[in-house]
Scaffold this active site. Sequence first.
Site, PDB file in Angstrom:
ATOM      1  CG  ASP A   1      -2.169   0.739   1.139  1.00  0.00           C
ATOM      2  OD1 ASP A   1      -2.313   1.519   0.189  1.00  0.00           O
ATOM      3  OD2 ASP A   1      -3.038   0.564   2.025  1.00  0.00           O
TER       4      ASP A   1
ATOM      5  CG  ASP B   1      -9.629   2.231  -0.181  1.00  0.00           C
ATOM      6  OD1 ASP B   1      -9.228   1.068  -0.338  1.00  0.00           O
ATOM      7  OD2 ASP B   1      -8.970   3.100   0.423  1.00  0.00           O
TER       8      ASP B   1
HETATM    9  C1  DGJ Z   1      -5.870   1.800   2.011  1.00  0.00           C
HETATM   10  C2  DGJ Z   1      -6.265   0.574   1.259  1.00  0.00           C
HETATM   11  O1  DGJ Z   1      -6.796   0.914   0.022  1.00  0.00           O
HETATM   12  C3  DGJ Z   1      -7.248  -0.219   2.094  1.00  0.00           C
HETATM   13  O2  DGJ Z   1      -7.702  -1.322   1.372  1.00  0.00           O
HETATM   14  C4  DGJ Z   1      -6.588  -0.626   3.377  1.00  0.00           C
HETATM   15  O3  DGJ Z   1      -5.523  -1.499   3.095  1.00  0.00           O
HETATM   16  C5  DGJ Z   1      -6.099   0.598   4.114  1.00  0.00           C
HETATM   17  N1  DGJ Z   1      -5.276   1.422   3.282  1.00  0.00           N
HETATM   18  C6  DGJ Z   1      -5.326   0.205   5.344  1.00  0.00           C
HETATM   19  O4  DGJ Z   1      -4.762   1.272   5.975  1.00  0.00           O
END
Ligand code: DGJ
Length: 726
Positions: free
Chosen positions: A474, A544
């Site tokens: 990430d 997300d």
């Molecule tokens: C952003 C990601 O897109 C989410 O799926 C998740 O992993 C969060 N970060 C965790 O902090």
Amino acid sequence: MPIHVDKAKGRFHLQGKAMSLILERGELPDGTHPLLMTYYGARLEADEVPGTPLGAKDLASFDTANAVLPFAAPGERCGDFRPAMIGAQTASGRYATRLSLCGHETRQGKEPLPGLPATYVEAPDEAETIAFALEDALTGLRVRLSYTLFAQVDAVAVSVRAENAGEEPMWLTRCMSVAISLQGQYDALHLHGAWAKERQVERIGPMHGERAIRSARGASGHQHNPFMALLSRDATEHTGDAYGISLVYSGDFCITADQDAYGQTRAVCGLNPDTFRWKLEPGEAFQTPEAVLAYSPDGLNGMSQIYHRLYRTRLCRGPWRDRERPVLINNWEATYFGFDHEKILRIAKAAAELGVELFVLDDGWFGRRDNDDCSLGDWVEDRRKLPRGLKGLAEDVQALGLRFGLWFEPEMISPDSDLCRAHPDWVLHAPGRFATQARNQWILDMGRPEVQDHVIEAVSRVLRSAPISYVKWDMNRNFAETGADWLPADRQGEVAHRYMLGVYRVMEAVTGAFPDVLFESCSGGGGRFDPGMLYYMPQTWTSDDTDAGERMKIQYGTSVVYPASAMGAHVSAVPNHQIGRVTSMRVRGEVAMSGNFGYELDLSRQTPEDLDVIREQIARVKQIRRVTQQGVFTRLLSPFEGNVCAWQFALDDTVVLFAFVTAQKANPELCRVRMRGVPAGRWRDEDDGRVYDASVLERAGLPFIVPGGERLGDYTGMVRVLRRAD
Ligand code: DGJ
């Protein structure tokens, strides 16, 4: 796929299956020989393309020639006022850049780009490359501009290597990857967005002047994808000229399409010149990222299919490139930071019973991370939550029959972390300026070799410590103030690109050391969904926003460039955590089935009815995922244009159709969804056994009927699996 070279005439014809790109050696009044792109479009059987309607007399005047000639490597400040591709300034102040062609070479195959992601070939006959040598005698700038034409798809990969062949230092003030010249006016189509609404399709008409998209965020970003298509005014999804320009890069970029007064369009694409200035000592060279051009006479969808095939098979790498991707469960939206060993096992157990194949432990497993305000950089498991450590948890998950995956955010550092206390100087910052935090975190200066080495070791140590077969990588914030006190003043313009080179070095090392691990990139959802990332990690978390309705648009938009095998797509809880909408379990699954399928909710707390649906979904995914992950994807109806949206996948003896209603209406139009490109023959609908001829599927279409007759309500869908019947 040949590249025809007519040395006597100085003409070079890149002739694909349905496209031609012609480059020529021109002549300017000062005796220099610019490289010109005299034609790019539908395939020509010969290479004599008439020049501009201007006569030799007009072209003998410098200002006319500079203003109209279709330069393939336009320099800065040399009388061509359209967007430039290359500029250099020497220590003694020589500035204007005019490149003259001094040679070329052709070869079978394609060379890798050192330290950069790029498309590749597996055998020399898969592509042919022509590299032009250009020189600016005044500054000593020497350029190698190379074009690779692929055999299987009408794509051309273009990049630039700029070398200081002079005797004094110089600074590249811009060094972009490609310039294309087209005759006429074009619509521009690009993918814009924000967090949780990435890659929305926008098509804009022509204008005199520049239409530009860019990022200066240190990531390609949620806001603009490093892609633009130029479309003939009459082009549709399936007809007309479509030219794609896609940059294989994950950081600051810029794509500009400029229409001049003479009805010509020039587009340049590459590193964003706003955040770029690179010093070259005599003898040093700079390599740009690669831009991939795709041309189709069959509209936007034809162009997309070129990118899908090339990126899926000759950009993505590693054993997972061609393997079926596992059905996963991710605990993020089920638990956020509030979990422990037992809670995770409860979810994993429920998942295993339903047929899920991989459990992914998301954020919150390390340091003392009960919130997003600490511990990034401290990649050591939190024994309060995981008393038997990651190894103990991974082994328990494995004992349930699932593989185990883990989240990292390796490029980041929390102010409240042991790493920051030990190395405050590793934070990316502009010396003397306040360092802005976003999500309570700073960014590591990945340009520094010692930071890269540290990250490689920190991630590798964890991967060695437990049976981990998947990693979600990430990156949750973008740049603010940037600088580097470890670099001299005249190299401060190198920070953004050095950051990306550092990230790429780390990703190459980690993915190379753990080839069997499936890596998925992520950046606050789809904030770094770009070809650069796909070179290291064959899939990306798309967004997300997992609401079924929003995902139809996000995945549809993403498909303009990227194959479905690149898209992570999960079923999450309702009301949806991002927008509060309630949709059925069925439709959430149907939308997610068009990507790498998974769940992001507490599977141990579902109703018996939903559990039945989930069981069915997982079985169906396993049955069709080879087709959805490796088949030819075709867009049929756009969610940006109406209230029905549809797409299909085809591979060998199977075609799968997905169709959805978004906003329902009373007395809806009697919709039949017409499929496309279905191979001739008879096809059996797996659900109701009916057999259709391909011509019927294509010309009449299948009625939009939701199984069970459930037709009312927003966000309903149908999936039809058709198998060859003859
Ligand atoms: C952003 C990601 O897109 C989410 O799926 C998740 O992993 C969060 N970060 C965790 O902090």
